[in-house]
Design an enzyme around this catalytic site. Structure first.
Site, PDB file in Angstrom:
ATOM      1  N   GLU A 113      -6.887 -19.862  49.061  1.00 25.62           N
ATOM      2  CA  GLU A 113      -5.966 -20.013  47.925  1.00 25.62           C
ATOM      3  C   GLU A 113      -6.720 -20.544  46.729  1.00 25.62           C
ATOM      4  O   GLU A 113      -7.712 -21.260  46.895  1.00 25.62           O
ATOM      5  CB  GLU A 113      -4.894 -21.066  48.250  1.00 25.62           C
ATOM      6  CG  GLU A 113      -3.976 -20.673  49.333  1.00 25.62           C
ATOM      7  CD  GLU A 113      -3.085 -21.843  49.753  1.00 25.62           C
ATOM      8  OE1 GLU A 113      -3.068 -22.883  49.074  1.00 25.62           O
ATOM      9  OE2 GLU A 113      -2.409 -21.672  50.772  1.00 25.62           O
ATOM     10  N   LYS A 115      -7.363 -23.148  43.876  1.00 27.64           N
ATOM     11  CA  LYS A 115      -7.087 -24.574  43.743  1.00 27.64           C
ATOM     12  C   LYS A 115      -6.703 -24.824  42.282  1.00 27.64           C
ATOM     13  O   LYS A 115      -7.548 -24.750  41.381  1.00 27.64           O
ATOM     14  CB  LYS A 115      -8.331 -25.379  44.133  1.00 27.64           C
ATOM     15  CG  LYS A 115      -8.105 -26.873  44.137  1.00 27.64           C
ATOM     16  CD  LYS A 115      -9.295 -27.570  44.787  1.00 27.64           C
ATOM     17  CE  LYS A 115      -9.076 -29.053  44.954  1.00 27.64           C
ATOM     18  NZ  LYS A 115      -8.825 -29.761  43.723  1.00 27.64           N
ATOM     19  N   ASP A 117      -5.678 -26.648  38.939  1.00 26.33           N
ATOM     20  CA  ASP A 117      -6.123 -27.921  38.380  1.00 26.33           C
ATOM     21  C   ASP A 117      -5.024 -28.535  37.521  1.00 26.33           C
ATOM     22  O   ASP A 117      -4.984 -28.359  36.308  1.00 26.33           O
ATOM     23  CB  ASP A 117      -7.395 -27.685  37.542  1.00 26.33           C
ATOM     24  CG  ASP A 117      -8.109 -28.983  37.258  1.00 26.33           C
ATOM     25  OD1 ASP A 117      -7.760 -30.003  37.868  1.00 26.33           O
ATOM     26  OD2 ASP A 117      -9.027 -28.968  36.419  1.00 26.33           O
ATOM     27  N   TYR A 224       2.305 -24.548  47.295  1.00 29.33           N
ATOM     28  CA  TYR A 224       1.322 -24.084  48.275  1.00 29.33           C
ATOM     29  C   TYR A 224       1.405 -24.732  49.644  1.00 29.33           C
ATOM     30  O   TYR A 224       0.528 -24.526  50.467  1.00 29.33           O
ATOM     31  CB  TYR A 224      -0.098 -24.234  47.724  1.00 29.33           C
ATOM     32  CG  TYR A 224      -0.404 -25.583  47.094  1.00 29.33           C
ATOM     33  CD1 TYR A 224      -0.433 -26.745  47.848  1.00 29.33           C
ATOM     34  CD2 TYR A 224      -0.663 -25.675  45.728  1.00 29.33           C
ATOM     35  CE1 TYR A 224      -0.709 -27.969  47.286  1.00 29.33           C
ATOM     36  CE2 TYR A 224      -0.940 -26.902  45.147  1.00 29.33           C
ATOM     37  CZ  TYR A 224      -0.959 -28.049  45.931  1.00 29.33           C
ATOM     38  OH  TYR A 224      -1.228 -29.251  45.364  1.00 29.33           O
ATOM     39  N   LYS A 311     -15.291 -26.352  45.486  1.00 31.49           N
ATOM     40  CA  LYS A 311     -15.150 -26.538  44.036  1.00 31.49           C
ATOM     41  C   LYS A 311     -16.074 -25.575  43.293  1.00 31.49           C
ATOM     42  O   LYS A 311     -17.257 -25.472  43.621  1.00 31.49           O
ATOM     43  CB  LYS A 311     -15.527 -27.972  43.658  1.00 31.49           C
ATOM     44  CG  LYS A 311     -14.659 -29.016  44.338  1.00 31.49           C
ATOM     45  CD  LYS A 311     -13.458 -29.373  43.527  1.00 31.49           C
ATOM     46  CE  LYS A 311     -13.823 -30.441  42.545  1.00 31.49           C
ATOM     47  NZ  LYS A 311     -12.672 -31.084  41.941  1.00 31.49           N
ATOM     48  N   CYS A 405     -18.908 -43.846   5.994  1.00 30.11           N
ATOM     49  CA  CYS A 405     -18.382 -42.474   5.989  1.00 30.11           C
ATOM     50  C   CYS A 405     -19.442 -41.494   5.475  1.00 30.11           C
ATOM     51  O   CYS A 405     -20.032 -41.721   4.406  1.00 30.11           O
ATOM     52  CB  CYS A 405     -17.142 -42.414   5.109  1.00 30.11           C
ATOM     53  SG  CYS A 405     -16.476 -40.752   4.981  1.00 30.11           S
ATOM     54  N   CYS A 408     -18.033 -40.139   1.915  1.00 29.99           N
ATOM     55  CA  CYS A 408     -17.765 -40.949   0.721  1.00 29.99           C
ATOM     56  C   CYS A 408     -18.436 -42.317   0.784  1.00 29.99           C
ATOM     57  O   CYS A 408     -18.259 -43.130  -0.120  1.00 29.99           O
ATOM     58  CB  CYS A 408     -16.262 -41.103   0.509  1.00 29.99           C
ATOM     59  SG  CYS A 408     -15.498 -42.165   1.729  1.00 29.99           S
ATOM     60  N   CYS A 423     -12.296 -43.717   8.377  1.00 35.56           N
ATOM     61  CA  CYS A 423     -12.693 -43.991   7.009  1.00 35.56           C
ATOM     62  C   CYS A 423     -11.411 -44.404   6.283  1.00 35.56           C
ATOM     63  O   CYS A 423     -10.466 -43.623   6.204  1.00 35.56           O
ATOM     64  CB  CYS A 423     -13.292 -42.743   6.354  1.00 35.56           C
ATOM     65  SG  CYS A 423     -13.416 -42.924   4.562  1.00 35.56           S
ATOM     66  N   CYS A 429     -11.790 -39.936  -0.364  1.00 43.68           N
ATOM     67  CA  CYS A 429     -12.675 -39.258   0.579  1.00 43.68           C
ATOM     68  C   CYS A 429     -12.322 -37.765   0.628  1.00 43.68           C
ATOM     69  O   CYS A 429     -11.213 -37.406   1.040  1.00 43.68           O
ATOM     70  CB  CYS A 429     -12.509 -39.933   1.947  1.00 43.68           C
ATOM     71  SG  CYS A 429     -13.560 -39.229   3.208  1.00 43.68           S
TER      72      CYS A 429
HETATM   73  S1  IVH Z   1      -3.449 -28.247  49.858  1.00 46.30           S
HETATM   74  C1  IVH Z   1      -3.177 -31.580  52.978  1.00 46.30           C
HETATM   75  N1  IVH Z   1      -3.649 -26.212  48.207  1.00 46.30           N
HETATM   76  O1  IVH Z   1      -5.933 -30.318  45.210  1.00 46.30           O
HETATM   77  C2  IVH Z   1      -3.163 -30.435  52.011  1.00 46.30           C
HETATM   78  N2  IVH Z   1      -4.036 -28.410  47.349  1.00 46.30           N
HETATM   79  O2  IVH Z   1      -7.858 -32.452  46.602  1.00 46.30           O
HETATM   80  C3  IVH Z   1      -3.522 -30.843  50.661  1.00 46.30           C
HETATM   81  N3  IVH Z   1      -4.490 -28.465  44.922  1.00 46.30           N
HETATM   82  O3  IVH Z   1      -3.917 -33.092  45.958  1.00 46.30           O
HETATM   83  C4  IVH Z   1      -3.211 -29.931  49.562  1.00 46.30           C
HETATM   84  N4  IVH Z   1      -4.327 -26.291  44.576  1.00 46.30           N
HETATM   85  O4  IVH Z   1      -3.164 -31.555  44.090  1.00 46.30           O
HETATM   86  C5  IVH Z   1      -3.737 -27.554  48.360  1.00 46.30           C
HETATM   87  N5  IVH Z   1      -3.729 -24.338  46.838  1.00 46.30           N
HETATM   88  C6  IVH Z   1      -3.820 -25.652  46.984  1.00 46.30           C
HETATM   89  C7  IVH Z   1      -4.110 -26.506  45.891  1.00 46.30           C
HETATM   90  C8  IVH Z   1      -4.224 -27.883  46.118  1.00 46.30           C
HETATM   91  C9  IVH Z   1      -4.536 -27.482  44.014  1.00 46.30           C
HETATM   92  C10 IVH Z   1      -4.733 -29.897  44.638  1.00 46.30           C
HETATM   93  C11 IVH Z   1      -3.668 -30.833  45.172  1.00 46.30           C
HETATM   94  C12 IVH Z   1      -4.381 -31.770  46.114  1.00 46.30           C
HETATM   95  C13 IVH Z   1      -5.798 -31.635  45.685  1.00 46.30           C
HETATM   96  C14 IVH Z   1      -6.685 -31.830  46.904  1.00 46.30           C
END
Ligand code: IVH
Length: 667
Positions: A113, A115, A117, A224, A311, A405, A408, A423, A429
């Site tokens: 999936e 992740k 942000d 998720y 990551k 500044c 000015c 400033c 200015c």
């Molecule tokens: S699973 C125990 N799935 O990433 C399962 N987390 O460091 C934990 N996050 O706190 C979460 N996308 O805020 C999961 N597809 C995804 C995610 C996801 C973003 C974030 C979430 C979690 C952090 C984990």
């Protein structure tokens, strides 16, 4: 329409509006246009007003937010909210796979999936209704942000289909890039510090006290993780797909993977494709599909054994710091900028990086000529993350933040509690003066057609304008004497200056560029206090009494009007006949007898329909509000008053009066 017919119609409208919200916000496949949607919504609002007993808390009309000050309640999580352990390389992901294979002989599959942000959220549904939304907090307990979450259109308030009676679903609340950019532009316009990235903006928004502001911010959410007993699927992937049929927005990019190679393909693919997504992602989450196996593997103290995060590498490059320059904005804030040896980073040539403020320079201990690493993370503008000290020349010069500044030469000041230097030379200015002029002529301000920043620059260079009042003294000759200014353009500018005299007061107020007085605040101030005379002579208390004006804004207004030069500016603009008060058409019977009162109406009445009662309150200067808070002054109780409203009013000791007593108040 009788009660029964209304109930049927309301149920139909709620269904339809929920369905269209889902199609629009979750699937991105709208079926009807905005106008048709609004018509359905208006019909529902009207029906709920006429039949208040039929108003449900899950109705699509309840997504607007309210202005109750919510000190968030702390709620314990039923299932702990853990985080994931991070990996950064394919090898580490392969190690994870090996670890699992040692723990089980079963054949299993993975789910990959994106992740997202943003900021994580846990939603509890009971009998198909959203009952609670809680932030991660410390993992054990979090803040109850239900009122704010209810404003997020992609989170269903009511579910459809064969949902479990009670369950939790977790996901990420995000702020799309486009909304983030607009939000920051608006913040900069009023001299507020912009958010560093969409994640901060999302979590900041979720923690706002006023949910009606949250409603305007257009947050989004991807879900998720479903938790509960007796869930209808054995696999995580199937469960997410099933949850989508109940009305949840899940990511369409989630994929089942049978082997580590398939996982690597997903990682490679999304390392590139993520740049085309409308929201920020910082990696991929790899999970075991089988929920049974997940339970068998369990958790370590901090994270599940059955999932791991990979990551994305924030793209980094090495380059040389040549110089630090300083930009002065409209409000006088001084921002340092790193000038770099041009370098290619994620497809664009980077020449500059933001340094935010003096603290950033000090923390990095920057020296001129340093070899630095720059990174494009969640932020749009690259930043310097590290200095390669092994490359530093022993004689190199340390970067010290300027004391005066650059435009000015006035000595800079730093206000307590702020990280930026300013400033203070507002009247002399150049970038501050030009910035104020540019703000004044903008589309949302006085909308002076034909004038842009280049012409402002020319006018300024030629000594024709210093402040916004000077614009109204410009003559045809002044303009045509400028380089590249034809007669036609000059006339257009003069005409639009002329028409700007009819710009409504609230926009004139916004155009003045008072710090923290953005569009919305200007509107509230203009409507609350009605004229510049009242605003300029208001006390701190009188300013704070206006809706949505807090101490910070009030103090900024007081300081602005205290300055003689600003008082003179207003006098000159007044002499030019700009609008400095709200022009209201007086309606027959209009009074101010209910001015400043927040009144809530519940039940059915003898003398008035609900709409008439609302108009009556407004005619007498009162405000008809839809939810009870400690700020409510009266509850007008009719027949069949909603029991929960009555109970809440009694609890908060809000006077409960009849329609006749309301009429008496206006006599
Ligand atoms: S699973 C125990 N799935 O990433 C399962 N987390 O460091 C934990 N996050 O706190 C979460 N996308 O805020 C999961 N597809 C995804 C995610 C996801 C973003 C974030 C979430 C979690 C952090 C984990």
């Amino acid at each position: 329409m009788n009660q029964q017919e209304a109930a049927l119609r309301i149920a139909y409208l709620c269904e339809e509006l929920d369905r269209h919200n889902y199609k629009y916000y979750s699937l991105n496949q709208p079926e009807i246009d905005d106008y048709t949607f609004d018509q359905l919504m208006n019909e529902l609002i009207a029906l709920e007003q006429s039949f208040p007993d039929l108003l449900h808390e899950t109705s699509p009309t309840q997504r607007v937010g309210n202005d109750i000050n919510q000190d968030f309640k702390q709620v314990a999580h039923k299932y702990q909210m853990l985080s994931l352990s991070n990996t950064y390389t394919e090898e580490e992901v392969a190690d994870f796979d090996q670890r699992i294979r040692k723990l089980t002989d079963e054949n299993f599959e993975y789910v990959c999936e994106l992740k997202f942000d943003g900021t994580s959220i846990s939603l509890t549904y009971e009998n198909g209704k959203l009952v609670r939304a809680v932030t991660r907090g410390d993992g054990e307990k979090g803040d109850d942000v239900t009122a704010n979450v209810k404003t997020i259109k992609s989170i269903p308030l009511r579910l459809h289909g064969d949902y479990p009676k009670e369950f939790e679903i977790r996901g990420e609340i995000v702020l799309p890039f486009s909304v983030f950019e607009n939000l920051n532009r608006e913040r900069e316009e009023i001299g507020e510090q912009p958010f560093a990235n969409p994640r901060n903006a999302a979590s900041g928004t979720l923690k706002l006290q006023n949910s009606s502001i949250v409603a305007t911010r257009k947050l989004d959410a991807y879900l998720y993780h479903v938790l509960g007993n007796n869930l209808p699927e054995d696999g995580h992937y199937a469960l997410l797909q099933h949850a989508a049929t109940w009305g949840f927005k899940t990511s369409e990019h989630t994929r089942k993977c049978k082997s580590i190679e398939e996982i690597f393909d997903f990682l490679k693919e999304w390392n590139v494709r993520r740049k085309d997504l409308p929201v920020a992602t910082d990696g991929v989450v790899i999970k075991i599909d089988s929920i049974n196996l997940q339970q068998e593997l369990g958790f370590t103290a901090k994270s599940p054994r059955w999932a791991i995060a990979y990551k994305f590498k924030a793209e980094q490059e090495r380059t040389i710091l040549h110089a630090v320059s300083y930009q002065v904005g409209r409000t006088g804030a001084v921002t340092p900028v790193a000038n770099l040896e041009p370098v290619l980073l994620s497809g664009t040539v980077v020449r500059r990086a933001t340094l935010h403020n003096s603290d950033v320079i000090a923390n990095l201990d920057l020296h001129l000529g340093d070899t630095v690493f720059i990174e494009k993370g969640g932020e749009i503008i690259p930043k310097i993350i590290r200095v390669d000290l092994s490359e530093r020349h022993p004689m190199s010069e340390k970067v010290d933040f300027i004391t005066h500044c650059p435009e000015c030469n006035t000595e800079l000041i730093k206000q307590e509690g702020e990280s930026a230097f300013y400033c203070p030379n507002e009247t002399g200015c150049p970038p501050q003066l030009k910035g104020k002029l540019e703000h004044f002529i903008g589309r949302k301000s006085m909308d002076i057609d034909g004038l842009g920043s280049e012409t402002i620059d020319l006018l300024f260079q030629n000594g024709l304008v210093q402040n916004v009042a000077d614009l109204y003294d410009l003559s045809f000759n002044d303009l045509t004497n400028l380089d590249r200014m034809g007669e036609k353009s000059a006339n257009r500018i003069l005409e639009s200056l002329e028409t700007s005299r009819s710009v409504p007061f609230e926009r004139v107020l916004f155009s003045l560029g008072i710090r923290f007085v953005g569009e919305t605040v200007a509107k509230k101030l203009a409507r609350g206090l009605k004229s510049i005379v009242k605003i300029s002579s208001a006390s701190l208390e009188e300013l704070i009494a206006v809706d949505e004006i807090g101490t910070k804004i009030a103090e900024s207004i007081l300081n602005w009007f205290k300055e003689l030069k600003n008082q003179n500016l207003i006098e000159r603009l007044k002499a030019q006949h700009l609008n400095f008060e709200i022009i209201e058409q007086f309606k027959e019977g209009q009074t101010e007898k209910l001015a400043g009162l927040s009144i809530i109406v519940s039940g059915t009445f003898e003398k008035f329909s609900r709409e008439e009662l609302k108009n009556f309150i407004e005619l007498h200067g009162g405000k008809n509000v839809s939810s009870i808070s400690t700020k409510t002054d009266y509850l007008i109780a009719g027949e069949n008053i909603g029991p929960s409203k009555l109970e809440k009013a009694e609890k908060l000791k809000i006077p409960i009066i009849s329609e006749d007593q309301l009429i008496q108040l206006t006599e």
